[in-house]
Design a protein around this motif. Structure first.
Motif, mmCIF file in Angstrom:
data_model
loop_
_atom_site.group_PDB
_atom_site.id
_atom_site.type_symbol
_atom_site.label_atom_id
_atom_site.label_comp_id
_atom_site.label_asym_id
_atom_site.label_seq_id
_atom_site.Cartn_x
_atom_site.Cartn_y
_atom_site.Cartn_z
ATOM 1 N N TRP A 1 0.976 -1.139 0.146
ATOM 2 C CA TRP A 1 0.017 -0.041 0.048
ATOM 3 C C TRP A 1 0.906 1.112 0.089
ATOM 4 C CZ3 TRP A 1 -3.905 -1.506 4.373
ATOM 5 C CH2 TRP A 1 -5.025 -2.276 4.008
ATOM 6 N N SER A 2 1.874 1.195 0.368
ATOM 7 C CA SER A 2 2.823 2.353 0.605
ATOM 8 C C SER A 2 3.239 2.946 -0.810
ATOM 9 C CB SER A 2 4.411 1.992 1.223
ATOM 10 O OG SER A 2 4.082 1.694 2.732
ATOM 11 N N GLY A 3 3.033 4.166 -0.997
ATOM 12 C CA GLY A 3 3.435 4.683 -2.165
ATOM 13 C C GLY A 3 2.155 4.933 -3.133
ATOM 14 N N ASP B 1 -9.423 -0.766 -3.399
ATOM 15 C CA ASP B 1 -8.966 -1.887 -3.061
ATOM 16 C C ASP B 1 -10.108 -2.206 -1.462
ATOM 17 O OD1 ASP B 1 -7.876 -3.842 -1.312
ATOM 18 O OD2 ASP B 1 -5.825 -3.226 -1.768
ATOM 19 N N PRO B 2 -10.791 -3.293 -1.845
ATOM 20 C CA PRO B 2 -11.738 -3.662 -0.571
ATOM 21 C C PRO B 2 -11.002 -3.694 0.817
ATOM 22 C CG PRO B 2 -12.178 -4.898 -2.498
ATOM 23 C CD PRO B 2 -11.158 -4.363 -2.731
ATOM 24 N N ASP C 1 -11.839 -1.646 4.239
ATOM 25 C CA ASP C 1 -11.989 -2.397 5.377
ATOM 26 C C ASP C 1 -11.045 -1.921 6.645
ATOM 27 O OD1 ASP C 1 -13.173 -4.648 7.065
ATOM 28 O OD2 ASP C 1 -11.319 -5.668 6.901
ATOM 29 N N TRP C 2 -9.851 -1.527 6.179
ATOM 30 C CA TRP C 2 -8.871 -1.234 7.273
ATOM 31 C C TRP C 2 -9.439 0.210 7.433
ATOM 32 C CZ3 TRP C 2 -4.622 -1.769 9.870
ATOM 33 C CH2 TRP C 2 -3.748 -0.713 10.378
ATOM 34 N N ASN C 3 -10.021 0.946 6.980
ATOM 35 C CA ASN C 3 -10.459 2.391 7.205
ATOM 36 C C ASN C 3 -11.976 2.382 7.978
ATOM 37 O OD1 ASN C 3 -8.427 4.479 6.494
ATOM 38 N ND2 ASN C 3 -8.365 3.527 4.823
ATOM 39 N N PRO D 1 -1.737 -5.335 4.505
ATOM 40 C CA PRO D 1 -1.206 -6.731 3.592
ATOM 41 C C PRO D 1 0.165 -7.196 4.174
ATOM 42 C CG PRO D 1 -1.784 -4.643 2.176
ATOM 43 C CD PRO D 1 -1.645 -4.124 3.558
ATOM 44 N N THR D 2 0.678 -6.725 5.310
ATOM 45 C CA THR D 2 1.792 -7.512 5.690
ATOM 46 C C THR D 2 1.527 -8.148 6.942
ATOM 47 O OG1 THR D 2 2.209 -5.684 6.974
ATOM 48 C CG2 THR D 2 3.732 -5.823 4.914
ATOM 49 N N GLY D 3 0.210 -8.038 7.553
ATOM 50 C CA GLY D 3 -0.279 -8.540 8.668
ATOM 51 C C GLY D 3 -0.294 -7.844 9.950
#
Length: 198
Positions: free
Chosen positions: A90-92, A101-102, A106-108, A117-119
Motif C-alpha cells: 500500500w505504501s506509495g 481496494d476492498p 476495510d482497514w478504514n 497486507p503485511t499482517g
C-alpha cells in the motif's frame, strides 16, 4: 515519578494527503515541511525535555533534527518502535488507487480488527509504541522526552491512554507537526494535550 512524553507528528511532506507515504523510501520534507519543522522546533524550546527519539523514516528524522537544533538537545536516537505502520504494497499508492481496494476500505472502517497486507494490526502498533514508552519511562523517570512519529502511531498511544479501541482514533486528528502530551507514572497515564498545532 512522572515522565512526560511530547508526541510529535512529523512535518508535512510535499504530497501529504495525496498518497500513502507509509514506509516508502525517500519521502522527505519539502520547503513548506522544513519551515513547519522549524516552527515546531522553535515552539518546543518552551518545553522541558532531556532527550529526543524518532522513527527511522526520513521525514520524522528531519523533523526531530529541527527540534534538536533549536533546543540544543541531542543527538536524536532512532527507535524502530516509533516507525510508521508497515503498510507493505500500500505504501506509495495514491488514496484514489487505495480506495478501489476492498482491504483498504476495510482497514478504514474496522481499524480495531483489520490488518495491513503485511499482517500488522493496530494492536501490534499499540504494543510496540507503548512498550517503547514504558522502557523510556524507566530511563527518564521524572523527566520529559520527545517522541517524533506518525499520525496513526500517535493515535494508537492516545487511544491506549484513554482506554479506547483503535477505532477511537477515527474521532480525532493528529495533524502534521502537531504536539500531543501524555504523562505516565506508577499511577497510570493521562492525556494532557492533543493535536496542538504550530
Amino acid at each position: 515519578m512522572t515522565t512526560t512524553f511530547f508526541l510529535l507528528r512529523h512535518a508535512a511532506h510535499d504530497d501529504v494527503g495525496r498518497y500513502l507515504a507509509g514506509r516508502a523510501p525517500n519521502v522527505s520534507l519539502g520547503p513548506a515541511g522544513r519551515a513547519q519543522a522549524r516552527r515546531l522546533g522553535e515552539r518546543m524550546c518552551r518545553e522541558d525535555f532531556v532527550a529526543i527519539y524518532s522513527s527511522p523514516r526520513e521525514r520524522t528524522a528531519q523533523t526531530a533534527r529541527a527540534v534538536s537544533l533549536h533546543s540544543e538537545i541531542g543527538p536524536v536516537e532512532l527507535r524502530d518502535e516509533l516507525d510508521e505502520i508497515d503498510f507493505g504494497p500500500w505504501s506509495g499508492k495514491t488514496f484514489v488507487e487505495l480506495n478501489q481496494d476492498p482491504a483498504w476500505r476495510d482497514w478504514n472502517s474496522r481499524r480495531a480488527v483489520a490488518v495491513t497486507p503485511t499482517g500488522e494490526s493496530m494492536q501490534d502498533v499499540c504494543g510496540r509504541v507503548c512498550a517503547c514508552m514504558a522502557d523510556l519511562r524507566k530511563r527518564h523517570a521524572g523527566e520529559g522526552v520527545v517522541l517524533v512519529s506518525h499520525a496513526e502511531v500517535i493515535k494508537s498511544a492516545v487511544c491506549h491512554v484513554l482506554g479506547l479501541t483503535a477505532d477511537g482514533g477515527f474521532r480525532f486528528d493528529i495533524e502534521p507537526a502537531s504536539i500531543s502530551v501524555v504523562a505516565m507514572g506508577d499511577w497510570g497515564a493521562k492525556l494532557l494535550r492533543l493535536n496542538e498545532g504550530v
